[in-house]
Scaffold this motif. Sequence first.
Motif, PDB file in Angstrom:
ATOM      1  N   ASP A   1       0.871  -1.207   0.001  1.00 29.24           N
ATOM      2  CA  ASP A   1      -0.060   0.096  -0.015  1.00 29.24           C
ATOM      3  C   ASP A   1       0.929   1.352   0.221  1.00 29.24           C
ATOM      4  N   VAL A   2       1.810   1.261   0.950  1.00 23.78           N
ATOM      5  CA  VAL A   2       2.814   2.331   0.698  1.00 23.78           C
ATOM      6  C   VAL A   2       3.653   2.892  -0.553  1.00 23.78           C
ATOM      7  N   PHE A   3       3.947   1.417  -1.025  1.00 21.99           N
ATOM      8  CA  PHE A   3       4.492   1.577  -2.412  1.00 21.99           C
ATOM      9  C   PHE A   3       3.717   2.274  -3.382  1.00 21.99           C
ATOM     10  N   CYS A   4       2.410   1.677  -3.506  1.00 21.03           N
ATOM     11  CA  CYS A   4       1.488   2.037  -4.593  1.00 21.03           C
ATOM     12  C   CYS A   4       0.899   3.807  -4.269  1.00 21.03           C
ATOM     13  N   TYR A   5       0.797   3.980  -2.963  1.00 20.14           N
ATOM     14  CA  TYR A   5       0.524   5.370  -2.702  1.00 20.14           C
ATOM     15  C   TYR A   5       1.614   6.498  -2.951  1.00 20.14           C
ATOM     16  N   ARG A   6       2.898   6.238  -2.647  1.00 21.47           N
ATOM     17  CA  ARG A   6       3.867   6.906  -3.101  1.00 21.47           C
ATOM     18  C   ARG A   6       3.949   7.149  -4.459  1.00 21.47           C
TER      19      ARG A   6
ATOM     20  N   PRO B   1       0.072  -6.500 -12.909  1.00 18.13           N
ATOM     21  CA  PRO B   1      -1.157  -5.624 -12.993  1.00 18.13           C
ATOM     22  C   PRO B   1      -1.876  -5.001 -11.735  1.00 18.13           C
ATOM     23  N   ALA B   2      -1.780  -5.787 -10.659  1.00 20.13           N
ATOM     24  CA  ALA B   2      -2.341  -5.101  -9.647  1.00 20.13           C
ATOM     25  C   ALA B   2      -1.629  -3.862  -8.845  1.00 20.13           C
ATOM     26  N   ILE B   3      -0.512  -3.927  -8.971  1.00 23.71           N
ATOM     27  CA  ILE B   3       0.372  -2.618  -8.635  1.00 23.71           C
ATOM     28  C   ILE B   3       0.014  -1.459  -9.472  1.00 23.71           C
ATOM     29  N   ARG B   4       0.056  -1.651 -10.780  1.00 25.63           N
ATOM     30  CA  ARG B   4      -0.482  -0.672 -11.763  1.00 25.63           C
ATOM     31  C   ARG B   4      -1.687  -0.119 -11.431  1.00 25.63           C
ATOM     32  N   ALA B   5      -2.799  -1.105 -11.412  1.00 24.94           N
ATOM     33  CA  ALA B   5      -4.112  -0.568 -11.012  1.00 24.94           C
ATOM     34  C   ALA B   5      -4.053  -0.046  -9.606  1.00 24.94           C
ATOM     35  N   ARG B   6      -3.453  -0.267  -8.707  1.00 21.45           N
ATOM     36  CA  ARG B   6      -3.630   0.215  -7.472  1.00 21.45           C
ATOM     37  C   ARG B   6      -2.921   1.831  -7.116  1.00 21.45           C
ATOM     38  N   ALA B   7      -1.898   1.763  -8.139  1.00 24.97           N
ATOM     39  CA  ALA B   7      -1.037   2.940  -8.198  1.00 24.97           C
ATOM     40  C   ALA B   7      -1.850   4.063  -8.781  1.00 24.97           C
ATOM     41  N   LEU B   8      -2.616   3.580  -9.754  1.00 29.89           N
ATOM     42  CA  LEU B   8      -3.468   4.658 -10.415  1.00 29.89           C
ATOM     43  C   LEU B   8      -4.803   4.860 -10.161  1.00 29.89           C
ATOM     44  N   ALA B   9      -5.242   4.209  -9.159  1.00 31.96           N
ATOM     45  CA  ALA B   9      -6.727   4.147  -8.776  1.00 31.96           C
ATOM     46  C   ALA B   9      -6.877   5.622  -8.220  1.00 31.96           C
ATOM     47  N   GLY B  10      -7.814   6.140  -8.432  1.00 30.99           N
ATOM     48  CA  GLY B  10      -8.439   7.652  -7.874  1.00 30.99           C
ATOM     49  C   GLY B  10      -7.806   8.539  -8.750  1.00 30.99           C
TER      50      GLY B  10
END
Length: 435
Positions: free
Chosen positions: A310-315, A344-353
Amino acid sequence: MKVLVVNCGSSSVKFQLVETDAESARAGTDRALAKGLVENIGGTAVLKLEVAGRKPVKETAEIPEHKIAVDRILDFVTHAENGVVRDRREIAAVGHRVVHGGERFKASALITDDVLEGIEACFDMAPLHNPPNVRGYRAVRAVLPDVPQVAVFDTSFHQSMPAEAYLYGLPYVLYERHGIRRYGFHGTSHRFVSARLAALLGRRADDPGLRLITCHLGNGCSVAAIRGGRSVDTSMGFTPLEGLVMGTRSGDLDPAVVLHAMEREEIGVREANALINKHGGLLGISGVSNDMRALLEAEDTNPRARLAVDVFCYRLRKYVAAYIGVLGGLDGLAFAGGIGENAPAIRARALAGLEGLGLSLDPSRNAGARGSEAEISPAVANARVFVVPTNEELLIARDTCAIVSAVAPYGGRDRGISAPADAFQATPVSASQES
Ligand code: ADP
């Protein structure tokens, strides 16, 4: 032209033998003939050679120094049965990955005595990387004395950053005296991926209006904002520690944290350095692994593994949003590196929002894109998003070939001519060259 691409570490040499020339680079048909690795130089070393479509070859041998490693690599690639060329004289040039080029090297350069001095002048800023890079150059010179060698710097691409992006809020004298500023790294990857992304968008890489973000997400991770083919900001700084959360590196920190931790934990500079470079990042937060694949597998049952992801994707999301601001909008974004290409999960979580900023993914396109070039944004999108596998070695080989070809008619390295740096920088592998 056959170019040996070398990435020299303190006890290792990674290599690729690439066949390239101006025409095949333009058409994107240039390819690696072989690649491999010598590890544990200074002891019983392991040599590995891979040739597409053949079984990998692995050997062990006593290799006391880099010169012997280079010699063995040449034996390997010219081997009658397992090799890919008949004679070492077929190798026309050698291209080195060099980590730090400071402010001097704004483009790749033919290695002359003067250039060598310039690389050595950066030892202070990259003490773990530049010295082995120079050792690699000397090893090749000992074994192939007549072959021109080119340095391709991780920092060069980001030399186009404006002062407002590269200066820290510190006394200016530290910049003047010690070169303390942001340099950025992974430049070869950002340059390769952004040129390819421009081609996929059907635009010239140097189109002044083109606004791109490239995300290189491997063990080290960085993001770059690129306008008109020139890097205008990137997340790594004075060292490759700044910016995103990485495998073992913390990324952005309040610098006072380090001072406080040194006092409270009663540790010195070496330990503090290890804390933020080796024990931080995904490993530090999760406590279990620096490896994104392992964390994604563990996160359903391990809350700290989930927290690290989560921290990775948020940053990453924060940087992407910030760079849309820097660029004043966005035409395309690319994911590269082991995580960017395969998760794919990281790409999706990072761009969410980020839909409000014009960025969204097509879930099924995203899920299906692993390890190869693919568009992952919806058919109609403000900013198009792609997976673009990086290929730093190919770009090093292309630069090497272009520089050696350009200087040869004028007498090459013997005349001490450094590469036509500015001319070369002005024509990065452009959209048409990359298609
Ligand atoms: P390096 O920066 O050393 O070249 P890579 O670009 O190979 O490293 O990236 C390594 C990272 O990519 C590791 O964190 C690894 O877990 C991650 N990775 C590779 N494949 C996958 C995958 N299928 N899913 C998630 N992460 C992956």
